[in-house]
Scaffold this active site. Structure first.
Site, PDB file in Angstrom:
ATOM      1  N   LYS A   1      -4.364 -33.878 -32.547  1.00 36.08           N
ATOM      2  CA  LYS A   1      -5.280 -32.832 -32.092  1.00 36.08           C
ATOM      3  C   LYS A   1      -5.737 -31.974 -33.266  1.00 36.08           C
ATOM      4  CE  LYS A   1      -2.810 -29.021 -32.704  1.00 36.08           C
ATOM      5  NZ  LYS A   1      -3.261 -27.806 -33.378  1.00 36.08           N
TER       6      LYS A   1
ATOM      7  N   ARG B   1      -3.106 -39.419 -49.885  1.00 37.35           N
ATOM      8  CA  ARG B   1      -3.514 -39.232 -51.281  1.00 37.35           C
ATOM      9  C   ARG B   1      -2.395 -38.655 -52.134  1.00 37.35           C
ATOM     10  NH1 ARG B   1      -8.552 -35.436 -51.009  1.00 37.35           N
ATOM     11  NH2 ARG B   1      -7.224 -34.502 -49.403  1.00 37.35           N
TER      12      ARG B   1
END
Length: 309
Positions: free
Chosen positions: A91, A38
């Site tokens: 992760k 974004r």
């Protein structure tokens, strides 16, 4: 493989620039062709504001690596799998355990590779430690994983929101190593979570486990530590002490330093993902996240002073 795998990277934040982009660029079997973010762009590739826009335009893309925060990872991974792309998850692999199982089943049904990556397991000391401990009786384990949140997550709000994990964001790295190197499974017994009055997630935590042979495993995670990080796992065994330091870059056994070679966590992650895709396999181990979920279930919550960034 003679053809490079084309890869899209979603989420261009600090970890993407520090680790993902250099690792992909260094892998001769991978080609970064597109990114989605974004707020950021990567030079030399096609850039899109969302993963949906990327997938709509890049129909020939082979695989997508997701490094955005865990709260949005399920929707992103679902979209990538639905579009027929292999997926790598930074992760923690998701914000909940169940969503990972849903994604794993989607990948299996579609014949796609899903890789829930744990970068600390690819630190150079880990496999050597695992091999040595496999032949020894473990008596106790002490995990000290402490750092300064202001250094590693400056101004990042998502870590303090539900699903952001708080201090377990780094602490899960330690748990990923522990679950990799110890010869027996561990089970959480008690936990204490220290939560600032203005956050949803803890800034520190103490966890006590026991393994299936009765050995104790104590983990202390703290985001108020500094200026030098303490990323250590100390294992007392029948043949002396094994000590992992610097997050897995350094190993000593019975006081003697062991040569484990150079650090290459993220290059190793991407090489492993590429090999999984070539073999048509998956790698989805949720044990580190399960231990964190257990800590939130069993942990006693202690409210402390507000956090000021």
């Amino acid at each position: 493989m003679t053809k490079k795998l084309t890869v899209g990277l979603v989420g261009i934040g600090k970890i993407a620039r520090d680790q993902h982009l250099p690792a992909i660029a260094a892998d001769p079997g991978l080609e970064l062709t597109a990114c989605a973010s974004r707020h950021a762009e990567v030079q030399g590739v096609r850039n899109y504001p969302t993963i949906e826009a990327l997938l709509a335009a890049e129909r020939d893309l082979d695989a997508v690596s997701l490094s955005a925060p865990p709260q949005v990872r399920f929707a992103q991974a679902r979209a990538a799998l639905a579009a027929g792309k292999h997926v790598m998850l930074e992760k923690p692999p998701g914000a909940s355990l169940h969503e990972i199982e849903v994604l794993r089943e989607m990948a299996r049904k579609a014949g796609l590779t899903m890789f829930a990556s744990w970068h600390s397991r690819h630190a150079p000391a880990v496999d050597t430690a695992r091999e040595w401990l496999a032949q020894r009786a473990v008596r106790s384990v002490d995990v000290r994983w402490k750092e300064d949140v202001r250094k590693w997550h400056p101004g990042q709000k998502w870590i303090w929101e539900p699903g952001g994990l708080g201090v377990f964001d780094p602490g899960i790295n330690a748990l990923s190593i522990v679950t990799r190197i110890l010869p027996h499974e561990i089970v959480l017994q008690t936990a204490t979570l220290f939560v600032p009055s203005n956050t949803h997630t803890p800034i520190a935590a103490n966890l006590d486990f026991v393994d299936l042979n009765g050995a104790t495993v104590r983990a202390e995670f703290d985001w108020r530590h500094g200026p030098r990080e303490q990323w250590e796992i100390e294992v007392q065994t029948s043949d002396g002490t094994l000590l992992i330091e610097q997050g897995g870059k350094r190993l000593s056994i019975a006081g003697e330093v062991v040569d484990v070679g150079p650090e290459r966590e993220y290059p190793s992650l991407y090489a492993h993902w590429r090999e999984l895709i070539e073999r048509g396999e998956e790698d989805v181990d949720v044990r580190p996240l399960r231990h964190v979920a257990d800590a939130f279930l069993l942990g006693a919550r202690r409210e402390i002073e507000a956090f000021v960034d």
